[in-house]
Design an enzyme around this catalytic site. Structure first.
Site, PDB file in Angstrom:
ATOM      1  N   GLY A 256     -31.675  -7.560  93.497  1.00 26.58           N
ATOM      2  CA  GLY A 256     -30.559  -8.142  92.767  1.00 26.58           C
ATOM      3  C   GLY A 256     -30.569  -9.641  92.922  1.00 26.58           C
ATOM      4  N   GLU A 257     -29.556 -10.163  93.587  1.00 30.98           N
ATOM      5  CA  GLU A 257     -29.377 -11.603  93.766  1.00 30.98           C
ATOM      6  C   GLU A 257     -29.400 -12.340  92.435  1.00 30.98           C
ATOM      7  OE1 GLU A 257     -30.536 -13.038  98.029  1.00 30.98           O
ATOM      8  OE2 GLU A 257     -32.364 -12.403  96.991  1.00 30.98           O
ATOM      9  N   HIS A 258     -28.611 -11.802  91.500  1.00 33.44           N
ATOM     10  CA  HIS A 258     -28.450 -12.451  90.201  1.00 33.44           C
ATOM     11  C   HIS A 258     -27.176 -11.940  89.538  1.00 33.44           C
ATOM     12  CE1 HIS A 258     -30.722  -8.741  89.128  1.00 33.44           C
ATOM     13  NE2 HIS A 258     -29.870  -8.728  88.110  1.00 33.44           N
ATOM     14  N   ALA A 259     -26.824 -12.573  88.454  1.00 32.57           N
ATOM     15  CA  ALA A 259     -25.708 -12.141  87.612  1.00 32.57           C
ATOM     16  C   ALA A 259     -26.221 -12.057  86.184  1.00 32.57           C
ATOM     17  CB  ALA A 259     -24.551 -13.130  87.706  1.00 32.57           C
TER      18      ALA A 259
END
Length: 158
Positions: free
Chosen positions: A73-76
């Site tokens: 992840g580590e995103h939007a």
């Protein structure tokens, strides 16, 4: 047993051989309970589309085989919504909307995590047997991703 050939329809000590379990009433805030249908053969978790998810999925993908020290992840997403369900094992999830941050452990396939658009998501601490299914409201679009947290915060704050 009934029929020829015989098939098992229940056990003597089973009060209700086929039952629909209502969604878990004790799900933590932010977690969406999903209906489970159970009988002597096991549990079935149906997801009717559209209807059971907060959006009509355009893409589904599975995350598995993640070493426990790795972070995903580590995103939007600018527009894409996601709905996460851990089918087996467990995974820890951080959900951040730019003003508040919550952490959840997904370890029950009858519970799902909705991540609206403009939500920073991080998944970590995958158990060795974890299989995470992600329903996405849009097909993959590289331009929809925000991969820099500071940029995300600036956009989230308007």
């Amino acid at each position: 047993m009934v029929g020829n050939p015989a098939r098992i329809v229940g056990y003597a000590e089973t009060a209700n051989p086929t039952a629909s379990k209502p969604p878990t009433a004790t799900a933590p805030e932010g977690i969406t309970p999903l209906r489970t249908v159970s009988d002597i053969r096991g549990d079935l978790l149906p997801i009717d589309l559209p209807g059971d998810l907060p959006f009509a999925p355009q893409r589904v993908f599975f995350v598995h085989g993640v070493p426990s020290k790795e972070v995903r992840g580590e995103h939007a997403h600018r527009q894409c919504e996601q709905f996460l369900v851990c089918l087996t094992g467990s995974v820890s999830c951080i959900v951040d909307d730019g003003t508040s941050r919550n952490e959840y452990v997904l370890d029950d396939p009858s519970l799902g995590l909705h991540m609206p658009a403009m939500t920073w998501g991080t998944q970590y601490d995958y158990s060795p047997d974890a299989v995470l299914v992600v329903f996405a409201s849009r097909p993959y679009e590289d331009a929809d991703y925000i991969r820099d947290y500071e940029q995300f915060l600036a956009l989230a704050k308007g």
